[in-house]
Design an enzyme around this catalytic site. Structure first.
Site, PDB file in Angstrom:
ATOM      1  N   ASP A 218      23.827 -30.363  -3.041  1.00 54.20           N
ATOM      2  CA  ASP A 218      22.657 -31.233  -3.035  1.00 54.20           C
ATOM      3  C   ASP A 218      22.590 -32.174  -4.230  1.00 54.20           C
ATOM      4  O   ASP A 218      21.776 -33.109  -4.233  1.00 54.20           O
ATOM      5  CB  ASP A 218      21.389 -30.390  -2.946  1.00 54.20           C
ATOM      6  CG  ASP A 218      21.169 -29.846  -1.541  1.00 54.20           C
ATOM      7  OD1 ASP A 218      21.799 -30.371  -0.607  1.00 54.20           O
ATOM      8  OD2 ASP A 218      20.383 -28.904  -1.377  1.00 54.20           O
TER       9      ASP A 218
ATOM     10  N   TYR B 155      15.113 -29.091   3.632  1.00 56.16           N
ATOM     11  CA  TYR B 155      14.642 -27.923   2.878  1.00 56.16           C
ATOM     12  C   TYR B 155      13.847 -28.326   1.641  1.00 56.16           C
ATOM     13  O   TYR B 155      14.150 -29.315   0.975  1.00 56.16           O
ATOM     14  CB  TYR B 155      15.816 -27.043   2.450  1.00 56.16           C
ATOM     15  CG  TYR B 155      16.120 -25.930   3.429  1.00 56.16           C
ATOM     16  CD1 TYR B 155      15.199 -24.919   3.674  1.00 56.16           C
ATOM     17  CD2 TYR B 155      17.333 -25.897   4.116  1.00 56.16           C
ATOM     18  CE1 TYR B 155      15.475 -23.902   4.574  1.00 56.16           C
ATOM     19  CE2 TYR B 155      17.619 -24.879   5.020  1.00 56.16           C
ATOM     20  CZ  TYR B 155      16.680 -23.883   5.244  1.00 56.16           C
ATOM     21  OH  TYR B 155      16.940 -22.879   6.144  1.00 56.16           O
TER      22      TYR B 155
END
Length: 802
Positions: free
Chosen positions: A411, A498
């Protein structure tokens, strides 16, 4: 059918923003465009938020506590993020360097030279410690700047250090990094690349397949009125998995709805991107791979009667993808939730990004790439950690279709710090939390400020920190207990689907905890036959594949200084003669432990074995208590996970740190991070190769040591993950616990405890004394009335348009 994309002219910022929002792209390109809107001085907004949250009849300060000053002065900590003046200074300097040939924001494109981002570049640790501990000179401030050199032949990425700030005089290459990083490793979706790919797909697919899309999916890509489809859910394919040193992206078709990621369709395309030239290489449709659009159209015409139809969804608040209240409420009419407040005002102080609380003090900042970082963490004026930071968040997915098989993400490529945008008091943080912002430099523009990237608050956990009820007369009848009140520094980045709740928790006894909790939407797949190995069917045509969450933490502990050792207390059994039994040769098997000091980095690369439990401790061998015990801190990883993927296979090396639950290495200024913004794609030539930190096998005896800690969990989504995954059971934490460090529990000195004892100890039925050590129990003030809803309506960009 091979199709090459047109050479696009620059699209206006307003059109880019409108289209991008409609497409719902969570991309760096979108971020850079939105910065144009958000670049403002948010200082007054930030103060107004905290002023609003602190209005009420209870005091906000009490004596020397509750002093909150979020302004950054010239004497601020060496650890604080780049200030507006520093960002302006480095921009001015770099734009005046003719050899860089940088373009402004309006001209940014993948084939141009532009500043992608800049962030703080910390001085060498020895220079910082000389300044902090020995009153040495303050090290000069510098910035790590990432530059796209798309206008060069061949193009490349360049990482440089610029300084001294705020008036730079030079720039140089980042040590131990290539001077020219291959352009194929550039962060995805930058330079408007992804947006232009989407436009290309619309213009080159819909004329051929628009009628088919309308028949099968109830919509199309262009001329669609209210029946529009879109491409999204992009997955950049690493050169390792594609077998080619090229830029390739799989992207999937979906219906547009509230959270369109849940409306995937069984149609994806593989796009080769050569700067501004796009080529469709493969198409996945109806569980089949096709080489071009012509093959898809032929298949459709021959099988249109048997291909399943997926109707266009009609919006409803009851739709499974929406986050609206629905169903029978547990309480109707609803009553307000319990709230906590501070009757004597805040008990911590904040100066800039420096926090003082009880015996604790620390500095913190937000790294643009990696996320939250804490520095110079002290307890009772002794440094426990020089750095405690999030290094990487990773997710490895599985599946049948290319968009699922290849979905393996680090990420940091999405800039974790920049995604920590919104904290909603009363939900994300308690009502009376202090909201603290961060500033960034992304896309070659001025300072970009997020007003609520952190929140700081005390939390009553509802658990005793300690307690004991002694009811035997012979033991001295008493009760003693203390509430578990902690200080929490929190941030919540949203990385695509998320949301990760990241907490740094400070306990009253010198214990520290890093906790990461996952919530948000699961990543969807279009459920078909063959997906049952990877997903349950959770809704019509809908599943969510098994995946592995991974989190990496850097803990640069300095226990009684920088000369440390790392050891394990190995727990095993012994068999001894039972001298207390009348049965001959009877044995007793019991536990024991022995200390195993790790001498090299390879010895300290730790993989947990349940049949060989251990305590992990770090300490200074020269500092012991009067009994000869070394004063240590214990590392307790409660979020341990095991990476099942075989070493060196496929994308596994992008997270080589996940091979170890804990690895301990000698501190090296060249080993600052375990990952980089290029990490998802640079497997063949890693810019940061964590495995080498271990393979050089330095001695770690009496050295400055760093613990690299992996946490995570496997997640097999289930129906209760709809509409979003809830936080219970999704938390992972690591604690750093004093271990023979103090003569006794350091919190025994706290007056925020209660003791009940008989006035006459030797007499049964005696009256009792309730001792609260001068802490007032009653509260006559009212908590603040936090009207945050009205503030959001006044400044909607903090939640909706940020």
């Amino acid at each position: 059918m091979e199709m090459k994309g047109p050479s696009y002219t620059n699209i206006s910022g307003q059109r880019w923003r409108v289209i991008a929002v409609l497409l719902g792209l969570l991309s760096i390109g979108l971020t850079i465009a939105l910065i144009v809107v958000i670049i403002k001085n948010n200082k007054n907004d930030k103060l107004e938020i905290n002023d609003r949250l602190e209005s009420g009849t209870c005091p906000t300060t009490s004596g020397k506590y509750g002093k909150i000053n979020l302004e950054l002065s010239n004497t601020s900590s060496v650890f604080v993020h780049l200030t507006r003046a520093e960002i302006e200074g480095l921009r001015s300097f770099l734009y005046n360097q003719q050899e860089l040939n940088l373009v402004e924001l309006k001209d940014i494109d993948v084939d141009k030279n532009f500043i992608f981002l800049s962030d703080l570049y910390l001085p060498d640790k020895k220079d910082v410690l000389n300044y902090l501990d020995k009153n040495g000179p303050k090290p000069p401030r510098e910035a790590h700047v990432i530059i796209f050199r798309g206008n060069e032949q061949p193009p490349y990425m360049q990482d440089v250090i610029v300084g001294p700030l705020p008036t730079p005089t030079h720039y140089r290459s980042v040590p131990f990094r290539p001077e020219k990083i291959p352009f194929v490793y550039r962060p995805p979706f930058s330079g408007n690349e992804y947006y232009k790919m989407i436009i290309y797909l619309r213009e080159n697919i819909d004329p051929f397949l628009g009628v088919m899309f309308m028949d099968i999916f109830g919509g199309r890509l262009t001329n669609c009125n209210n029946a529009c489809l879109q491409f999204g859910n992009g997955v950049t394919v690493s050169p390792t998995l594609s077998g080619e040193n090229k830029r390739k992206v799989w992207t999937s078709l979906n219906h547009i709805s509230e959270y369109s990621g849940f409306r995937l369709l069984d149609f994806s395309v593989l796009v080769d991107i050569d700067m501004k030239i796009f080529t469709i290489e493969k198409i996945w449709f109806n569980s089949t791979i096709f080489n071009n659009i012509t093959e898809v159209l032929t298949f459709y015409n021959q099988n249109k009667e048997t291909i399943p139809r997926i109707p266009l969804p009609v919006y409803s608040s009851d739709d499974f993808s929406t986050l609206n209240q629905r169903g029978i409420p547990p309480m109707d009419p609803p009553l307000r939730n319990p709230k906590q407040f501070s009757p004597d005002g805040k008990r911590y102080n904040v100066q800039g990004h420096h926090v003082e609380y009880m015996f604790w003090e620390f500095d913190f900042r937000m790294s643009t790439i990696h996320g939250p970082q804490l520095y110079d963490i002290r307890f009772k004026n002794e440094r426990i950690a020089y750095e405690l930071s999030i290094q990487e968040i990773a997710v490895f997915y599985s599946g049948l279709k290319p968009n699922d098989i290849l979905a393996q993400f680090l990420d940091s490529i999405a800039l974790v710090g920049l995604q920590s945008k919104v904290l909603f008091p009363g939900v994300d943080c308690p009502d009376d939390a202090t909201l603290i912002g961060s500033s960034f430099h992304v896309g070659g523009v001025s300072s970009y400020e997020l007003t609520t990237s952190f929140c700081l608050f005390e939390l009553n956990t509802g658990m005793p920190f300690r307690r004991h009820h002694s009811y035997w007369f012979s033991n001295g009848r008493f009760y003693e207990g203390m509430e578990n009140i902690v200080l929490v520094l929190r941030t919540i980045p949203t990385i695509g689907n998320y949301d990760y709740i990241i907490d740094f928790i400070f306990y009253p006894n010198g214990a520290l905890e890093v906790k990461v909790t996952s919530t948000g939407y699961v990543r969807a797949l279009f459920y078909t036959k063959g997906d049952e190995k990877y997903s349950f069917q959770l809704h019509d045509n809908f599943g969510a594949p098994i995946h592995h969450h991974l989190f990496h933490i850097k803990a640069d502990l300095d226990i009684k200084g920088t000369s440390n050792r790392f050891a394990t207390l190995d727990i095993n059994t012994e068999e001894i003669e039972n001298q207390f039994s009348e049965v001959p040769v009877e044995k007793i098997i019991q536990l024991k432990f022995n200390t195993s000091v790790k001498e090299t980095e390879k010895d300290a690369a730790y993989r947990f074995k349940f049949d060989a439990p251990k305590y992990l401790v770090m300490y200074n061998e020269k500092i012991k208590d009067k009994y000869g015990n070394v004063k240590s801190y214990r590392i307790l990883n409660k979020g341990m996970t095991y990476q099942l993927l075989p070493r060196g296979h496929g994308n596994e090396p992008i997270a080589s740190w996940a091979r170890y639950q804990i690895a301990v290495t000698k501190y090296n200024d060249s080993e600052r991070t375990s990952s980089s913004v290029y990490g998802s794609l640079d497997i063949n030539e890693p810019v940061v190769d964590f495995q080498k930190y271990i393979d050089d096998d330095d001695s770690i005896l009496d050295e400055d040591l760093v613990a690299w800690i992996t946490m995570g969990q496997y997640h097999i989504p289930h129906t209760e993950d709809l509409p979003v995954t809830t936080s219970p059971g999704m938390d992972n934490s690591c604690l750093f616990l004093p271990y023979n460090y103090f003569a006794e529990d350091a919190a025994i000195s706290s007056k925020n405890a209660v003791r009940v004892e008989p006035i006459q100890r030797s007499k049964r039925g005696s009256s009792v004394r309730v001792q609260r050590y001068g802490v007032q129990r009653e509260s006559n003030c009212l908590p603040a009335d936090h009207n945050y809803d009205e503030l959001i309506k006044q400044y909607p960009r903090w939640i909706i348009d940020n």
